[in-house]
Design an enzyme around this catalytic site. Structure first.
Site, PDB file in Angstrom:
ATOM      1  N   ARG A   1      21.443 -75.705   1.239  1.00  0.00           N
ATOM      2  CA  ARG A   1      21.764 -74.316   0.879  1.00  0.00           C
ATOM      3  C   ARG A   1      21.104 -73.988  -0.458  1.00  0.00           C
ATOM      4  O   ARG A   1      20.489 -74.839  -1.101  1.00  0.00           O
ATOM      5  CB  ARG A   1      23.280 -74.153   0.791  1.00  0.00           C
ATOM      6  CG  ARG A   1      23.877 -74.806  -0.448  1.00  0.00           C
ATOM      7  CD  ARG A   1      25.386 -74.679  -0.513  1.00  0.00           C
ATOM      8  NE  ARG A   1      25.870 -74.825  -1.873  1.00  0.00           N
ATOM      9  CZ  ARG A   1      27.133 -75.020  -2.212  1.00  0.00           C
ATOM     10  NH1 ARG A   1      28.054 -75.100  -1.281  1.00  0.00           N
ATOM     11  NH2 ARG A   1      27.482 -75.128  -3.480  1.00  0.00           N
ATOM     12  N   GLY A   2      21.309 -72.745  -0.908  1.00  0.00           N
ATOM     13  CA  GLY A   2      20.926 -72.361  -2.271  1.00  0.00           C
ATOM     14  C   GLY A   2      19.455 -72.488  -2.556  1.00  0.00           C
ATOM     15  O   GLY A   2      18.607 -72.064  -1.777  1.00  0.00           O
ATOM     16  N   GLU A   3      19.136 -73.105  -3.677  1.00  0.00           N
ATOM     17  CA  GLU A   3      17.736 -73.237  -4.082  1.00  0.00           C
ATOM     18  C   GLU A   3      17.325 -74.695  -4.269  1.00  0.00           C
ATOM     19  O   GLU A   3      16.304 -75.148  -3.761  1.00  0.00           O
ATOM     20  CB  GLU A   3      17.514 -72.472  -5.394  1.00  0.00           C
ATOM     21  CG  GLU A   3      16.151 -72.733  -6.001  1.00  0.00           C
ATOM     22  CD  GLU A   3      15.724 -71.732  -7.058  1.00  0.00           C
ATOM     23  OE1 GLU A   3      16.216 -70.584  -7.058  1.00  0.00           O
ATOM     24  OE2 GLU A   3      14.870 -72.097  -7.889  1.00  0.00           O
ATOM     25  N   ASP A   4      18.140 -75.436  -4.998  1.00  0.00           N
ATOM     26  CA  ASP A   4      17.692 -76.776  -5.374  1.00  0.00           C
ATOM     27  C   ASP A   4      17.712 -77.744  -4.194  1.00  0.00           C
ATOM     28  O   ASP A   4      16.751 -78.495  -3.977  1.00  0.00           O
ATOM     29  CB  ASP A   4      18.552 -77.306  -6.531  1.00  0.00           C
ATOM     30  CG  ASP A   4      17.969 -78.582  -7.087  1.00  0.00           C
ATOM     31  OD1 ASP A   4      16.804 -78.543  -7.523  1.00  0.00           O
ATOM     32  OD2 ASP A   4      18.643 -79.614  -7.054  1.00  0.00           O
ATOM     33  N   SER A   5      18.783 -77.753  -3.409  1.00  0.00           N
ATOM     34  CA  SER A   5      18.826 -78.675  -2.264  1.00  0.00           C
ATOM     35  C   SER A   5      17.804 -78.246  -1.203  1.00  0.00           C
ATOM     36  O   SER A   5      17.272 -79.083  -0.460  1.00  0.00           O
ATOM     37  CB  SER A   5      20.237 -78.749  -1.669  1.00  0.00           C
ATOM     38  OG  SER A   5      20.705 -77.485  -1.289  1.00  0.00           O
TER      39      SER A   5
ATOM     40  N   GLN B   1      23.488 -86.239  -8.483  1.00  0.00           N
ATOM     41  CA  GLN B   1      22.308 -85.556  -7.933  1.00  0.00           C
ATOM     42  C   GLN B   1      21.322 -86.573  -7.346  1.00  0.00           C
ATOM     43  O   GLN B   1      20.727 -86.334  -6.295  1.00  0.00           O
ATOM     44  CB  GLN B   1      21.643 -84.716  -9.026  1.00  0.00           C
ATOM     45  CG  GLN B   1      20.701 -83.685  -8.485  1.00  0.00           C
ATOM     46  CD  GLN B   1      20.034 -82.899  -9.586  1.00  0.00           C
ATOM     47  OE1 GLN B   1      19.568 -83.456 -10.575  1.00  0.00           O
ATOM     48  NE2 GLN B   1      19.992 -81.586  -9.433  1.00  0.00           N
TER      49      GLN B   1
ATOM     50  N   TYR C   1      27.677 -73.181   2.458  1.00  0.00           N
ATOM     51  CA  TYR C   1      28.772 -72.282   2.085  1.00  0.00           C
ATOM     52  C   TYR C   1      29.637 -72.086   3.331  1.00  0.00           C
ATOM     53  O   TYR C   1      29.223 -72.434   4.441  1.00  0.00           O
ATOM     54  CB  TYR C   1      28.227 -70.932   1.623  1.00  0.00           C
ATOM     55  CG  TYR C   1      27.114 -71.035   0.598  1.00  0.00           C
ATOM     56  CD1 TYR C   1      27.386 -71.488  -0.691  1.00  0.00           C
ATOM     57  CD2 TYR C   1      25.804 -70.684   0.910  1.00  0.00           C
ATOM     58  CE1 TYR C   1      26.380 -71.592  -1.635  1.00  0.00           C
ATOM     59  CE2 TYR C   1      24.793 -70.781  -0.030  1.00  0.00           C
ATOM     60  CZ  TYR C   1      25.075 -71.237  -1.299  1.00  0.00           C
ATOM     61  OH  TYR C   1      24.079 -71.348  -2.229  1.00  0.00           O
TER      62      TYR C   1
ATOM     63  N   ASP D   1      21.931 -73.514 -10.547  1.00  0.00           N
ATOM     64  CA  ASP D   1      21.336 -73.178 -11.846  1.00  0.00           C
ATOM     65  C   ASP D   1      21.164 -74.442 -12.689  1.00  0.00           C
ATOM     66  O   ASP D   1      20.088 -74.741 -13.195  1.00  0.00           O
ATOM     67  CB  ASP D   1      22.220 -72.178 -12.606  1.00  0.00           C
ATOM     68  CG  ASP D   1      22.605 -70.997 -11.746  1.00  0.00           C
ATOM     69  OD1 ASP D   1      21.749 -70.147 -11.507  1.00  0.00           O
ATOM     70  OD2 ASP D   1      23.771 -70.959 -11.288  1.00  0.00           O
TER      71      ASP D   1
END
Ligand code: TRH
Length: 354
Positions: free
Chosen positions: A254-258, A238, A177, A20
């Site tokens: 993973r996730g969204e940003d990476s 970052q 994760y 986020d």
């Protein structure tokens, strides 16, 4: 309205992990640097932001803690509510006398409905205000992806991370994760004929790695086991994290940003999607695989699916297609580069609403 005098407010609640704030910080910085906008970033967890930006260089962005009791504040010209985080009630009420462009910046998905919902208005149930849905995406009719103008590889940064090229070794970054597939991957790497150098920033995979090797692992440690050389890195800034991805031959993200960053490097990658209740993430994974893997041998998508299911993975069956994955990563990056980026789309969306 001249850009310098335009105020943009971005509201971010850190729900989980770093995605986020990772997205909001990138957006805030880009709007300020590239468009000269006055950007204020309201975030409820300054500690998460500090991890991404340990040098605390917030030049151009006014960072504010989003407190429980929100101060009386004049609303900005553009208000971005990231990931439906819900604006403070008094801020919302203050918007009525001078309605800003109010945007709900949504999570990224490759599902086709995102393009249909992108830009749709949603009138507030009681106040004379309209909120617009802004859907990031991978196709031209969505809100696009975050992409800065100075995107690229910085070899000095990679060297600072301790990166050296080792003849014939595959450099791999590992960010994920907890994952039931990990042991089968480590078996393949330690027993494999092709040397693997794995770079893993501190995080949720460390306990599993510790259990696998029977040795406690911490940032700065290096472990050699068969064909595998494992480097444990501290949690990176970052910018350094981005450079790690540029420097590697393969990235587990993973996730969204990476996930987005891996696509900009034009390197093969494997995505562990953020798991949601009732397997709501699976259609999102499949939507992306449908776009990205359609011209790749099916072993590639199978590896991704297994990695996300926590099942045993077939490393050699996957990596034999290295050249095809490399070619696809480049084609894909070019395709995305030809689309407008998220920040420019937001700025244009605002222009069209003035
Ligand atoms: O941290 P995440 O799992 O974030 C998730 C996702 O965004 C998910 O979609 C969302 O629903 C959930 O949060 C609430 O993974 P993501 O999105 O890749 O964000 C990680 C950020 O952390 C990214 O900006 C890169 C950064 N990072 C560093 O700066 N240094 C590091 O060492 C590492 C490993 C990551």
């Amino acid at each position: 309205m001249n850009a310098r005098s335009q105020q943009w407010d971005i509201f971010c609640r850190v729900v989980d992990n770093f995605g986020d704030i990772g997205v909001c910080w990138r957006l805030a910085r880009q709007l300020s640097r590239e468009y000269g906008l006055q950007v204020r970033l309201w975030v409820d967890d300054l500690g998460a932001l500090a991890k991404l930006n340990p040098s605390a260089d917030f030049t151009g962005v006014e960072v504010q803690r989003w407190p429980d009791v929100f101060p009386e504040t004049s609303p900005a010209d553009v208000v971005i509510e990231a990931f439906a985080c819900e604006l403070p009630a008094n801020y919302l009420a203050a918007m009525v006398s001078r309605p800003p462009l109010w945007i709900n910046l949504e999570y990224l998905t490759a599902e086709p409905w995102a393009a249909e919902a992108h830009g749709l208005p949603s009138p507030h149930p009681t106040l004379p205000l309209i909120k617009y849905f802004f859907f990031p995406g991978l196709t031209p009719n969505t809100g696009g992806l975050l992409r800065e103008k100075n995107l690229g590889q910085d070899l000095d940064a990679a060297r600072r991370l301790g990166f050296q090229s080792t003849d014939g070794a595959i450099n791999i970054s590992l960010f994920g994760y907890e994952n039931g597939s990990l042991n089968s991957l480590l078996d393949a790497w330690t027993q494999g004929a092709e040397p693997v150098v794995c770079w893993v920033p501190e995080g949720r995979l460390l306990p599993q790695l510790t259990a696998y090797f029977g040795q406690s692992l911490a940032a700065g440690m290096r472990l050699e086991n068969g064909g595998l050389s494992l480097h444990v890195l501290p949690f990176l800034s970052q910018d350094d994290f981005d450079q790690l991805l540029w420097a590697c031959d393969l990235n587990f993200v993973r996730g969204e940003d990476s996930f987005v960053r891996a696509q900009w490097t034009a390197k093969p990658f494997v995505w562990q999607i953020y798991p949601q209740a009732e397997a709501a993430h699976i259609p999102k994974l499949e939507a992306f695989l449908g776009l990205y893997c359609q011209d790749l041998p099916q072993q590639v998508a199978t590896f991704w699916r297994d990695w996300n299911a926590g099942a045993s993975v077939d490393w050699l069956g996957f990596w034999q297609y290295r050249a095809a994955m490399q070619a696809q990563a480049l084609t894909w990056q070019n395709q995305l580069m030809n689309q407008a980026d998220l920040a420019s789309k937001l700025v244009n969306f605002h222009k069209n609403h003035i």
